[in-house]
Design an enzyme around this catalytic site. Structure first.
Site, PDB file in Angstrom:
ATOM      1  N   GLY A  60      -6.905  24.833 -12.018  1.00  0.00           N
ATOM      2  CA  GLY A  60      -6.881  23.532 -13.209  1.00  0.00           C
ATOM      3  C   GLY A  60      -6.110  24.094 -14.782  1.00  0.00           C
ATOM      4  CG  HIS A  61      -4.831  22.110 -18.503  1.00  0.00           C
ATOM      5  ND1 HIS A  61      -3.489  22.339 -18.702  1.00  0.00           N
ATOM      6  CD2 HIS A  61      -5.278  22.409 -19.686  1.00  0.00           C
ATOM      7  CE1 HIS A  61      -3.453  22.785 -20.052  1.00  0.00           C
ATOM      8  NE2 HIS A  61      -4.042  22.980 -20.918  1.00  0.00           N
TER       9      HIS A  61
END
Length: 82
Positions: A60-61
């Protein structure tokens, strides 16, 4: 809602067009499940900076927190190409 990547891409594209940046190696390691920039941002980056190596990693981020070993592997491989 505007894509926050747009302003980053514009700044980078402007800098990449500068002769001082010509040929500078660029690596972007991107989380393919990034909720903020997403894979479309990686593809836009690849279009705007065609000499860049763009790697999508399953994460993810906060990629360094979730996939540090994979990111380090990609960076090491990229650095060994010089």
């Amino acid at each position: 809602m505007s894509n926050p990547f747009d302003s980053v891409a514009c700044r980078f594209r402007r800098d990449a067009d500068d002769d001082r940046c010509a040929g500078c190696p660029v690596l972007a390691v991107w989380g393919e499940n990034d909720e903020i920039f997403g894979p479309a941002g990686a593809e836009a980056f690849r279009r705007d900076v065609p000499h860049a190596r763009v790697e999508l990693v399953d994460g993810g981020h906060f990629l360094l927190e979730s996939n540090l070993d994979e990111v380090v592997r990609v960076i090491d491989e990229w650095r060994s190409s010089f």
